[in-house]
Write a protein that holds these residues in place. Structure first.
Motif, PDB file in Angstrom:
ATOM      1  N   ILE B 882       0.827  -1.209   0.000  1.00 54.80           N
ATOM      2  CA  ILE B 882       0.000   0.000   0.000  1.00 54.80           C
ATOM      3  C   ILE B 882       0.863   1.263   0.000  1.00 54.80           C
ATOM      4  CG2 ILE B 882      -2.065  -1.009   1.033  1.00 54.80           C
ATOM      5  CD1 ILE B 882      -1.095   0.123   3.720  1.00 54.80           C
ATOM      6  N   ASP B 883       0.260   2.293  -0.540  1.00 50.98           N
ATOM      7  CA  ASP B 883       0.860   3.628  -0.559  1.00 50.98           C
ATOM      8  C   ASP B 883       0.121   4.439   0.501  1.00 50.98           C
ATOM      9  OD1 ASP B 883       1.658   6.172  -1.032  1.00 50.98           O
ATOM     10  OD2 ASP B 883       0.782   6.328  -3.042  1.00 50.98           O
ATOM     11  N   THR B 884       0.837   4.868   1.540  1.00 59.09           N
ATOM     12  CA  THR B 884       0.178   5.567   2.657  1.00 59.09           C
ATOM     13  C   THR B 884       0.408   7.073   2.584  1.00 59.09           C
ATOM     14  OG1 THR B 884       2.129   5.112   3.979  1.00 59.09           O
ATOM     15  CG2 THR B 884       0.271   3.621   4.247  1.00 59.09           C
ATOM     16  N   LEU B 892      -0.963  -0.832  -4.062  1.00 61.34           N
ATOM     17  CA  LEU B 892       0.074  -0.776  -5.092  1.00 61.34           C
ATOM     18  C   LEU B 892       0.200  -2.101  -5.833  1.00 61.34           C
ATOM     19  CD1 LEU B 892       2.872   0.895  -2.935  1.00 61.34           C
ATOM     20  CD2 LEU B 892       1.568   1.997  -4.749  1.00 61.34           C
ATOM     21  N   GLY B 893      -0.553  -3.083  -5.378  1.00 59.93           N
ATOM     22  CA  GLY B 893      -0.407  -4.423  -5.953  1.00 59.93           C
ATOM     23  C   GLY B 893      -0.439  -5.442  -4.842  1.00 59.93           C
ATOM     24  N   GLU B 922      13.562  -0.178  -2.051  1.00 58.44           N
ATOM     25  CA  GLU B 922      12.660   0.602  -1.188  1.00 58.44           C
ATOM     26  C   GLU B 922      11.881  -0.319  -0.247  1.00 58.44           C
ATOM     27  OE1 GLU B 922       9.916   3.330  -3.014  1.00 58.44           O
ATOM     28  OE2 GLU B 922      11.400   3.881  -4.550  1.00 58.44           O
ATOM     29  N   VAL B 923      11.477   0.233   0.887  1.00 59.62           N
ATOM     30  CA  VAL B 923      10.629  -0.507   1.823  1.00 59.62           C
ATOM     31  C   VAL B 923       9.207   0.024   1.690  1.00 59.62           C
ATOM     32  CG1 VAL B 923      10.127  -0.967   4.251  1.00 59.62           C
ATOM     33  CG2 VAL B 923      12.495  -0.995   3.428  1.00 59.62           C
ATOM     34  N   ILE B 924       8.236  -0.874   1.523  1.00 53.44           N
ATOM     35  CA  ILE B 924       6.846  -0.437   1.437  1.00 53.44           C
ATOM     36  C   ILE B 924       6.036  -1.104   2.548  1.00 53.44           C
ATOM     37  CG2 ILE B 924       6.916  -0.051  -1.066  1.00 53.44           C
ATOM     38  CD1 ILE B 924       5.336  -2.720  -1.339  1.00 53.44           C
ATOM     39  N   GLN B 931      -3.849  -6.097   9.403  1.00 47.87           N
ATOM     40  CA  GLN B 931      -2.486  -6.097   9.942  1.00 47.87           C
ATOM     41  C   GLN B 931      -1.553  -5.363   8.980  1.00 47.87           C
ATOM     42  OE1 GLN B 931      -1.492  -7.918  12.922  1.00 47.87           O
ATOM     43  NE2 GLN B 931      -3.718  -7.957  13.233  1.00 47.87           N
ATOM     44  N   ARG B 932      -0.604  -4.600   9.543  1.00 51.15           N
ATOM     45  CA  ARG B 932       0.388  -3.913   8.715  1.00 51.15           C
ATOM     46  C   ARG B 932       1.737  -4.614   8.841  1.00 51.15           C
ATOM     47  NH1 ARG B 932      -0.837   1.690   7.518  1.00 51.15           N
ATOM     48  NH2 ARG B 932      -2.891   1.552   6.575  1.00 51.15           N
TER      49      ARG B 932
END
Lengths: 91, 952
Positions: B882-884, B892-893, B922-924, B931-932
Motif C-alpha cells: 500500500i501507498d500511505t 500498489l499491488g 525501497e521498503v513499502i 495487519q500492517r
C-alpha cells in the motif's frame, strides 16, 4: 444444450465446441492506428438475428464458420472456412 | 368429517388397504389412492397453512396445480420434501409431516398472524425490517415462512439420468394426446407419450364422453392396447418441466417405489403439447377456506378415488362445465346446489338451481355456509368452484410461442406457429372433445370422432376491485385483491412489477391457478383489458424438480474427473500426499504421516534438492509437437520471442501472448530438428494452447505445411534436478547419442538417448535453478526408469520431490507461475522481458497491443521480489502493498507467492507492485486483514542470480 453441426463430423453437443469470435473480423497487421486495433480487438457487430461466427470443434480441431440466430438460438450447419475447400496446389 | 369414501367405484383396490400417518394422525386408504385422496377420504380438513398469514387450508386441486398443501417425509431411501400430495401415490407406513406448520397443520402456533393481516400488506416485511439491516431479521422471518426442512446429513441414492430421442414426443396423455400419439404411431413414427398423472387417460379418467361410438373408458383401453402394439413408449408419472433451445425437452419421472426421480433429456423432432387446462378459482370473500375446492378436482376425487368431497355441496361456476360436476355429485348421494353465474344457464335436474354468484363465506375455519350476492345463504360443507379453464401453455411459451387472448373463452391461447411445437386439445383452447378432435383432424390429418354434448360457454367472473372482504388471488403466497390494489396505487402496474411486488405467482405452484385473476384485476384497476396487461414470462421448471434429479450422477469425481498420473501407484508406494493441481492429481509431498508433518517434509525436500539431487514427476507438463517446413514461421507468429533463430537441438524459454498482449502461457520451446518443434506449456493449460495453435494455423496459415499434435499423454517426463543430477542419470544407465557431458548437452539443449534399449528424450532445462534433466520416455516404460532413478538418487543422498517443494525452489529463482504470479493484465514487459518487443522484426500475436498507451504506462504493476523488513516471518499471500502517502491508503499491488526458503533460511515472496522495477531496495507497507507489515522490494531472483548452479 445446443446441437451444433461440424462440417466434418456432423451434429454434436455444444460442449465439444469452442467459440472463436465473429467471422470477418480481419486482423490488421503492422503498426495500425490505435483505433483500428481497438476495433479489431474489442468492437463487435453483435447482430440481433443471424450472426456469422467462427467455432472450433475441439474433438477434430477443425475451425469452421457457423451462422447462429442470436434471438432464436437456431444454428445452421457449419461451413468449412474457405481455405479448407481451396485447392492447395494453386498457391 | 364431511367427505366420505363410497362403497364402490374408482380406481382404488379395496382389497388392499394401507395406512400412513399425517402429523401423527393415522390415515387409512387403499392401493391406488394418492396421498391427497386418502387424506380427503379419512383425514382432517386442515392439511396445511398459507405462507404469510398462516391461514388454515385444505386441498384445492387434485393434480399438478395444487396451491395449498405441501408435505414431506423421511424414509429408508432418504428424505422427500415439499411434495404435492395430489401427485404422490399413497404408500403403507409413510410418516407425513405438513410443511410450514408448527407443531402441526391443525394447531399452528403462528395462526394469530392472520388477525394482524390488515397491518401486513404486500411488501410489509421489506418495508418494515429495513433498519438497521434486513439480514438481522431475515433468518427468523424465513423460518416462519419456510418449506420442508432439508436434512443435510442424509445422502440418498443417486438419481439416474437418461438421454433419449424420438420422432414425436407427446406431452399429456389425455384424449388429445392419445389420439395424436395413435395417429403418428400408425403412420410409422417413433412416438413417446408422457403424462404427469399416475396413469394415462387425462380427463377421460373423470369426465364422461363418447369417442368413436365407445364410452371414454373403453376407447381409452382400446387406444392404450393399440399404442402398446405399435411400441409407443407410454410413461406416466412423468412431467415435462421445460423446453430448451434446439427442441430439448426435460422430463422428470417419478417412481412409485421411493427410488429417486429420473431426469430424461429428450430431443424429439416434433413435440405435441397436449398439456390440458387448469380450472380457475372464483373470487369471493373467504374463498380460501378448507372445504373450497376446484370443481374438476372434486369430480376427480369422486370418479377416480370414489371420495365424495362433501354431504351438502355447493357447486359454483361461471361456465358450462359446472353442470356435469353438480349432476355427478348429486348422483353419488350428495345434496347439491348449483350456483351458476351465467344468466342463460339451463337448470340441471336433481340439484337445487340457484343462478347467481357467491359473495362471501361467513364464520371461521372450514366452510359451513355461503352467502350469494342477493343475500340468500346456503348451508354447505363443501364448495366446488369452477372459474373457467386456463390452457397449460407454459411449455409452448418457453419455446418462444406467443399467446393471444380469446375473448369468447376468456383464456390466453397459442397464437403463433413455433417450429416443431404443436399445441392441441385444451392447451390450444379446445375445451370439448368435439372441438379438440376437429382441430386435431385439421392439424394431423386424422382424429377420432366425438359425440358433441354442449359447447363450452363462459361468462366473466373476475375479481371486483370494489368488492368487500378478503378475496384471495394467490392462495399459497396469500396475495389478496387488496395487495393487487396496493401495487396499482404504488405504481407497480406492469405485470412483471405486480408479480415481484406482491409475490403473486412466485410460490412453488408458480401461480397455476392465480395468475390470470391477478392480471384481470390489475387491468380493471388501471383501465386496461387483460391482453393489454399481458402475462409474465414463462420459465422452466413447470413444477419443482428435485435437485438430486437435476444433479444425477454428476457429483464429485463424476462431475470434474481428476487426471491421474501413470506413476500414481509408485507415488503412493513412496508415501505421497496427493493434491489437485490444475486438474491433475499430483504428489504434493512425500512421507508426511499427517497433515501437520507436511510443512517440515516440504522444507526437507526443497533442501535436499539443493544439496544433492531430487526426482520429480513432470508428466502433466504440456507437450505439443509442431511439425513441418513452415513450423518455424508459424511459431514466430505465435511466440512473443523469436523462434526461427533457434538452432536444432536447442531450447528457448518464451511467452505466448493473447491478442490483447496479456501473457497467456509460458514454457520452453524445443527445436528437436529443423522442422520439428516441441511446445511445452503449463500443465493445466494444454487444451487452451492447443486450441490457440489450431485456430491460428487454420486462420492465418491455411496453406502452410504445419502439423500440430498433442503428445502430452504419450510420454512420462521424469525430472532429475540438483547438483548430482547428472550422476544419477549416469548411474541409472541413461545414455545420450553424444554423451551427457556439458559440451554435448549444455544447459538449454536437448538430445535423443536411450535406457535399456528404450528410446527417450533428454532436455536440459531447469525450473529449480539447479542442473536439471527432463527425461521423457514412453509411458509404459516409465515406472521401471522411475524406480531406477529413485534408487540411484537415494544412493547419492537424494530422494523424491513433490509439487509443493518445487514451488519453493522456483520461487527462490523468481520463476513465474502463469495465473499465480500473473493476472489478466500482465504484459511481458511487466515481467521484465522487453527484448523481443524492441528487437523482433516479424509480426506476432498481441504485438500491437503492447504499444497501446495502457501497456506503456510507467506506473504499471511489475514483477518483483519482496523480503520482510520487520523480521516477522513470511508475508501472507494476497496481501496488498500500500501507498500511505495520501489521505487514504492505496493499493500498489499484491503478494503473489510467499514461502519460507530453506536454502536462504529466510522468508521470500514474489509480488506485482506498481513501478516495482524502478523501486528495488525501497521498503513499502504491506496490509493484510487489518495487519500492517513492512517489506523491501528486491529483484525477483533471490538465489544464485548469476545462474552458476546451472552448470555446477
Amino acid at each position: 444444450m445446443h446441437i451444433y453441426t461440424c462440417p466434418f463430423c456432423g451434429p454434436r453437443p455444444e460442449t465439444e465446441f469452442h467459440f472463436g469470435g465473429e467471422a470477418g473480423n480481419d486482423r490488421p497487421d503492422g503498426d495500425v492506428p490505435a483505433q483500428a486495433w481497438a476495433d479489431y480487438l474489442h468492437y463487435r457487430q453483435n447482430p440481433k438475428g443471424a450472426a456469422r461466427e467462427i467455432w472450433i470443434h475441439l474433438t477434430c480441431h477443425e475451425v469452421f464458420v457457423m451462422t447462429r440466430d442470436t434471438v432464436t438460438m437456431a444454428a445452421q450447419p457449419g461451413e468449412p472456412i474457405p481455405s479448407d475447400t481451396t485447392d492447395r496446389g494453386d498457391a | 368429517m364431511t367427505a366420505r369414501r363410497l362403497s364402490s367405484g374408482g380406481e382404488i383396490d379395496r382389497s388392499r388397504p394401507l395406512t400412513f400417518t399425517f402429523d401423527g394422525q393415522t390415515i387409512e386408504g387403499f392401493e391406488g389412492d394418492t396421498l391427497a385422496s386418502a387424506l380427503l377420504a379419512s383425514g382432517p380438513r386442515v392439511l396445511g397453512r398459507s405462507f404469510k398469514y398462516r391461514r388454515p387450508r385444505g386441498l384445492y386441486g387434485a393434480g399438478v396445480e395444487e396451491p395449498n398443501i405441501s408435505v414431506s417425509f423421511h424414509d429408508a431411501a432418504g428424505a422427500q420434501i415439499n411434495l404435492r400430495p395430489t401427485m404422490q401415490p399413497a404408500r403403507d407406513g409413510l410418516a407425513l409431516r405438513s410443511d410450514n406448520t408448527d407443531p402441526d397443520a391443525a394447531h399452528d402456533r403462528h395462526a394469530l398472524i392472520d388477525r394482524f393481516s390488515r397491518f401486513l400488506p404486500a411488501g410489509f416485511y421489506y418495508k418494515t425490517f429495513m433498519w438497521p439491516n434486513w439480514h438481522l431479521f431475515e433468518p427468523k422471518i424465513r423460518a416462519m415462512a419456510g418449506l420442508g426442512t432439508v436434512d443435510s446429513a442424509l445422502t440418498g441414492p443417486v438419481a439416474e439420468q437418461v438421454n433419449h430421442w424420438c420422432d414425436t414426443l407427446v406431452i399429456g396423455a389425455g384424449p388429445a394426446g392419445l389420439a395424436a400419439a395413435l395417429t403418428l404411431a400408425r403412420a410409422g413414427e417413433e412416438v413417446m407419450l408422457i403424462d404427469d398423472g399416475s396413469r394415462p387417460g387425462g380427463s377421460l379418467l373423470w369426465r364422461e364422453g363418447r369417442i368413436d361410438g365407445k364410452d371414454g373408458a373403453t376407447w381409452l383401453a382400446d387406444t392404450l392396447a393399440e399404442l402398446n402394439r405399435l411400441r409407443v413408449r407410454v410413461m406416466p408419472r412423468t412431467t415435462a418441466f421445460g423446453i430448451y433451445d434446439h427442441g430439448l425437452v426435460a422430463l422428470n419421472q417419478r417412481h412409485d417405489d421411493g427410488t429417486p426421480d429420473t431426469l430424461w433429456r429428450v430431443r424429439p423432432t416434433r413435440t405435441i403439447l397436449a398439456t390440458g387446462a387448469i380450472d380457475r378459482p372464483l373470487p369471493f370473500d373467504g374463498n380460501d377456506r378448507p372445504g373450497i375446492m376446484s370443481a374438476h378436482a372434486g369430480l376427480t376425487y369422486l370418479r377416480r378415488y370414489a371420495v365424495l368431497p362433501g354431504q351438502r355441496i355447493t357447486v359454483a361456476c361461471n361456465n358450462s362445465t359446472g353442470a356435469e360436476v353438480a349432476a355427478a355429485m348429486a348422483q353419488a348421494g350428495a345434496e347439491v346446489t348449483l350456483v351458476d353465474a351465467r344468466p342463460d344457464a339451463a337448470p340441471v335436474a336433481g340439484v337445487h338451481n340457484r343462478p347467481g354468484r357467491i359473495a362471501s363465506t361467513p364464520g371461521r375455519g372450514a366452510v359451513s355456509e355461503v352467502v350469494l350476492e342477493d343475500g340468500s345463504a346456503i348451508a354447505c360443507d363443501c364448495v366446488l368452484v369452477s372459474g373457467g379453464f386456463t390452457p397449460t401453455i407454459h411449455l409452448y411459451a418457453q419455446a418462444q410461442g406467443k399467446l393471444g387472448w380469446d375473448a369468447d373463452q376468456l383464456a390466453f391461447v397459442p397464437r403463433t406457429e413455433v417450429t416443431g411445437q404443436t399445441p392441441v386439445g385444451a392447451a390450444a383452447g379446445h375445451f370439448t372433445l368435439g372441438a379438440t378432435f376437429a382441430h386435431l383432424g385439421s392439424t394431423l390429418g386424422q382424429a377420432p370422432q366425438a359425440e358433441e354434448t354442449q359447447p363450452y360457454a363462459i361468462t366473466p367472473a373476475w375479481p371486483d376491485p370494489q368488492a368487500k372482504g378478503r378475496i384471495w388471488i394467490d392462495y399459497q403466497h396469500d396475495v389478496t385483491t387488496k395487495d393487487v390494489a396496493l401495487a396499482a396505487r404504488e405504481g407497480f402496474t406492469s405485470v412483471e412489477h405486480l408479480k415481484r411486488y406482491t409475490t403473486l405467482g412466485m410460490a412453488t405452484d408458480q401461480g397455476k391457478t392465480s395468475n390470470i385473476a391477478g392480471l384481470a384485476l390489475m387491468g380493471a384497476l388501471t383501465g386496461r383489458d387483460i391482453p393489454q396487461v399481458g402475462t409474465t414470462t414463462y420459465r422452466p421448471p413447470f413444477t419443482p424438480v428435485p435437485l438430486a434429479s437435476l444433479g444425477g450422477l454428476e457429483t464429485e469425481q463424476r462431475m470434474a474427473p481428476l487426471r491421474r498420473l501413470t506413476l500414481e501407484p509408485a507415488h503412493r508406494a513412496a508415501g505421497a500426499t496427493f493434491g489437485d493441481y490444475g486438474g491433475w492429481l499430483r504428489p504434493a509431498c512425500y512421507g508426511a504421516a499427517t497433515e501437520a508433518d507436511q510443512p517440515a517434509r516440504i522444507q526437507a525436500e526443497a533442501a535436499m534438492a539443493r544439496d544433492s539431487v531430487a526426482l520429480f514427476d513432470g508428466t502433466p507438463l504440456g507437450k505439443i509437437e509442431v511439425i513441418g517446413p513452415d513450423a518455424a514461421e508459424f511459431l514466430d507468429f505465435i511466440y512473443y520471442n523469436t523462434v526461427s533463430t533457434l538452432k536444432p537441438g536447442r531450447c528457448r524459454y518464451g511467452f505466448i501472448l493473447s491478442e490483447a498482449g496479456i501473457v497467456f502461457d509460458d514454457g520452453v520451446l524445443v527445436r528437436q530438428d529443423e522442422n520439428r518443434f516441441l511446445v511445452s506449456c503449463s500443465s493445466s493449460h494444454t487444451a487452451g494452447v492447443l486450441a490457440l495453435l489450431e485456430e491460428w494455423r487454420q486462420d492465418r496459415f491455411p496453406r502452410a505445411q504445419v502439423h500440430i499434435h498433442n503428445a502430452t499423454a504419450e510420454t512420462c517426463t521424469l525430472t532429475v534436478t540438483g547438483p548430482r543430477a547428472r550422476d544419477v542419470l549416469l548411474a541409472a544407465g541413461v545414455t545420450c547419442d553424444d554423451g551427457l557431458s556439458d559440451e554435448a548437452l549444455p544447459h538449454m539443449a536437448m538430445a535423443w538417448g536411450s535406457w535399456q534399449g528404450q528410446g527417450l528424450r533428454v532436455t536440459r532445462v531447469s525450473f529449480t535453478g539447479d542442473r536439471s534433466y527432463e527425461v521423457s520416455i514412453r509411458a509404459d516404460q516409465a515406472e521401471a526408469l522411475w524406480e531406477t532413478l529413485h534408487t540411484e538418487a537415494r544412493r547419492l543422498g537424494g530422494g523424491l520431490l513433490g509439487v509443493e517443494a518445487l514451488q519453493i525452489l522456483r520461487a527462490e529463482k523468481g520463476f513465474i507461475m502463469i495465473g499465480k504470479d500473473t493476472d489478466g493484465l500482465t504484459r511481458p514487459m511487466d515481467l521484465g522481458m522487453t527484448g523481443p518487443l524492441r528487437r523482433k522484426k516479424t509480426e506476432f500475436l498481441g504485438r500491437r497491443s503492447l504499444w497501446q498507451e495502457e501497456a506503456q504506462r510507467p506506473d504499471r504493476k511489475q514483477f518483483v521480489g519482496l523480503e520482510p523488513a520487520d523480521g516477522a516471518g513470511i508475508l501472507p499471500c494476497g496481501a496488498h502493498g500500500i501507498d500511505t502517502s495520501g489521505a487514504r491508503p492505496r493499493s500498489l499491488g499484491h503478494v503473489t507467492s510467499s514461502y519460507h526458503s530453506p536454502t536462504l533460511g529466510r522468508p521470500i515472496a514474489l509480488a506485482l507492485i506498481e513501478r516495482g522495477a524502478e523501486r528495488i531496495g525501497e521498503v513499502i507497507e504491506i496490509q493484510h486483514l487489518g495487519q500492517r507489515r513492512r517489506a523491501r522490494l528486491t529483484a525477483p531472483c533471490a538465489f544464485d542470480p548469476k545462474g552458476d548452479r546451472l552448470h555446477a
